[in-house]
Design a protein around this motif. Structure first.
Motif: not given
Length: 128
Positions: A77-79, A84-90, A111-112, A120-122
């Motif tokens: 999320i930065s330097v 941490f989380g469960w990463r779920v791709p959609v 989605l995290w 979070r979302q990225s």
């Protein structure tokens, strides 16, 4: 005498400003630990689909919730640290009018999940 009072006032103001800055570090800035993530919700498929559909102009569009990462993952999320989380791709379909570029008619959002909800979302699997 007046100079000493001004100096004390300036010192007090500087202390308050620095205290306000340091209070933003830690969990409030988005950092967490793998121990605080918790389990992946059993209904993560439905939650992920609803989350992404809410952000789309056309919620009837085709989307696929892909399997979550088998382990808790970290995203930058930065330097300064990671989240941490469960990463779920959609994966969802996009049209040419939406400026898809070279995405071949599909985009993927990540989605995290942490604490039983989307945190979070990225658009990149290693960032959030």
């Amino acid at each position: 005498m007046l100079g000493m009072t001004r100096g004390r006032l300036a010192l007090a103001v500087a202390t308050l400003v620095l205290a306000g800055c340091t209070s933003q570090l830690g969990p409030s800035a988005g950092f967490n630990t793998p121990d605080t993530v918790g389990p992946l919700p059993a209904d993560y498929n439905a939650v992920a689909a609803e989350w992404v559909r809410a952000s789309l102009k056309d919620p009837r569009r085709m989307l696929t919730v892909l399997p979550a990462s088998p382990d808790i993952a970290a995203c930058n999320i930065s330097v300064l640290g990671k989240h941490f989380g469960w990463r779920v791709p959609v994966r969802y379909s996009v049209s040419a009018e939406e400026g898809c570029g070279d995405c071949n008619g599909e985009k993927t959002v990540y989605l995290w999940f942490s604490g039983g909800r989307v945190e979070r979302q990225s658009y990149f699997p290693d960032q959030c």
